[in-house]
Scaffold this motif. Sequence first.
Motif, PDB file in Angstrom:
ATOM      1  N   UNK A 124      32.333 -11.906   8.026  1.00  0.00           N
ATOM      2  CA  UNK A 124      32.869 -13.193   7.575  1.00  0.00           C
ATOM      3  C   UNK A 124      33.291 -14.071   8.738  1.00  0.00           C
ATOM      4  N   UNK A 125      33.783 -13.474   9.802  1.00  0.00           N
ATOM      5  CA  UNK A 125      34.189 -14.240  10.974  1.00  0.00           C
ATOM      6  C   UNK A 125      32.975 -14.909  11.614  1.00  0.00           C
ATOM      7  N   UNK A 126      31.901 -14.158  11.771  1.00  0.00           N
ATOM      8  CA  UNK A 126      30.685 -14.725  12.360  1.00  0.00           C
ATOM      9  C   UNK A 126      30.110 -15.827  11.491  1.00  0.00           C
ATOM     10  N   UNK A 127      30.070 -15.610  10.186  1.00  0.00           N
ATOM     11  CA  UNK A 127      29.553 -16.631   9.271  1.00  0.00           C
ATOM     12  C   UNK A 127      30.383 -17.908   9.366  1.00  0.00           C
ATOM     13  N   UNK A 128      31.707 -17.753   9.464  1.00  0.00           N
ATOM     14  CA  UNK A 128      32.585 -18.918   9.567  1.00  0.00           C
ATOM     15  C   UNK A 128      32.372 -19.659  10.885  1.00  0.00           C
ATOM     16  N   UNK A 129      32.253 -18.931  11.988  1.00  0.00           N
ATOM     17  CA  UNK A 129      32.033 -19.575  13.283  1.00  0.00           C
ATOM     18  C   UNK A 129      30.717 -20.352  13.303  1.00  0.00           C
ATOM     19  N   UNK A 141      18.370 -10.338  12.248  1.00  0.00           N
ATOM     20  CA  UNK A 141      17.281 -11.286  12.003  1.00  0.00           C
ATOM     21  C   UNK A 141      17.770 -12.479  11.197  1.00  0.00           C
ATOM     22  N   UNK A 142      18.627 -12.227  10.217  1.00  0.00           N
ATOM     23  CA  UNK A 142      19.183 -13.307   9.399  1.00  0.00           C
ATOM     24  C   UNK A 142      20.082 -14.219  10.231  1.00  0.00           C
ATOM     25  N   UNK A 143      20.950 -13.620  11.050  1.00  0.00           N
ATOM     26  CA  UNK A 143      21.830 -14.417  11.901  1.00  0.00           C
ATOM     27  C   UNK A 143      21.031 -15.241  12.899  1.00  0.00           C
ATOM     28  N   UNK A 144      19.974 -14.672  13.427  1.00  0.00           N
ATOM     29  CA  UNK A 144      19.190 -15.340  14.462  1.00  0.00           C
ATOM     30  C   UNK A 144      18.483 -16.587  13.957  1.00  0.00           C
ATOM     31  N   UNK A 145      18.406 -16.755  12.646  1.00  0.00           N
ATOM     32  CA  UNK A 145      17.808 -17.972  12.101  1.00  0.00           C
ATOM     33  C   UNK A 145      18.681 -19.196  12.378  1.00  0.00           C
ATOM     34  N   UNK A 146      19.975 -18.948  12.638  1.00  0.00           N
ATOM     35  CA  UNK A 146      20.862 -20.068  12.957  1.00  0.00           C
ATOM     36  C   UNK A 146      20.642 -20.456  14.415  1.00  0.00           C
ATOM     37  N   UNK A 147      20.328 -21.717  14.691  1.00  0.00           N
ATOM     38  CA  UNK A 147      19.992 -22.114  16.066  1.00  0.00           C
ATOM     39  C   UNK A 147      21.120 -21.942  17.076  1.00  0.00           C
TER      40      UNK A 147
END
Length: 286
Positions: free
Chosen positions: A57-62, A91-97
């Motif tokens: 959740x912390x990573x998603x918020x950042x 892989x999912x996180x890496x989609x965020x630029x």
Amino acid sequence: MIDAHHHLWQIGRNGHSWPTPDLEAIDRDYGLDDLKSEAVSTGLNGSIVVQSQAHDADTDWLLEVASHDELILGVVGWADLAAPNAAARIADLARHPKLKGLRPMLQGLSDDDWINQPAVRPAIDAMIAHDLSFDALVFTRHLPAINQLAEDYPALRIVIDHGAKPPIAHRHSHPEETRHWREQITAIARRPNVHAKLSGLVTEMRPGQPIEDLWPYVDHLFEQFGTDRILWGSDWPVVNLRQSYRSWFDQVHHHLRGLSAKKIDKIFDANAKRFYKITTETGETQ
């Protein structure tokens, strides 16, 4: 100026578990407006925000915060690298630029060699495949494990956060600890894929300890890594436990005053852009 290491957090939200109430000086919410207020006079024009909670959740918020503000050039997030679905999560996180790297918070784990277990290998492979860097939050005792990681994965860009938290507070009482830290830093600096951050060093000092006790550690980092593999970071707001953002910025600048303007620019700007693969508006990596 690029701040290569700072945090944002909301107490009681986004998987928060630290800071705890006993750290009264930093036990409150910290957002981008707070950072801008403290760094306004430093010429800050970009930053790398680093996770502070071992929680998705912390990573998603950042990443959400970063998507709405151009000051944040990159996010170093967290993922459970040993989880069965780690590669898919990465892989999912890496989609965020703006996702530039991951940090597994090794300093709090009981196994100093945790990062080299077979269960983590798919996650490391995924990080390399998606061109993500690795922030190593470690103490001196973890450096042999990071050295092994760097040898096994030469394509993995690794940065040692806070110079591996040298034993500055014990410089005079336990000199053998400093000798050990110096030896381990010398060994790991031989790996060309390993960098180091000038961040988090003042909080390794005792309250009231003279700043002069810190510089031998900074000098050793430069002797081993050179000016091409050192990144300056504030470690704000944690730095507030000892001094202000501006004070830490000024002290490092003053200590490095003998360096050329080009080398100063590397430490405070260009190295962070290169390490974290920050691209310009034209799409070029600096």
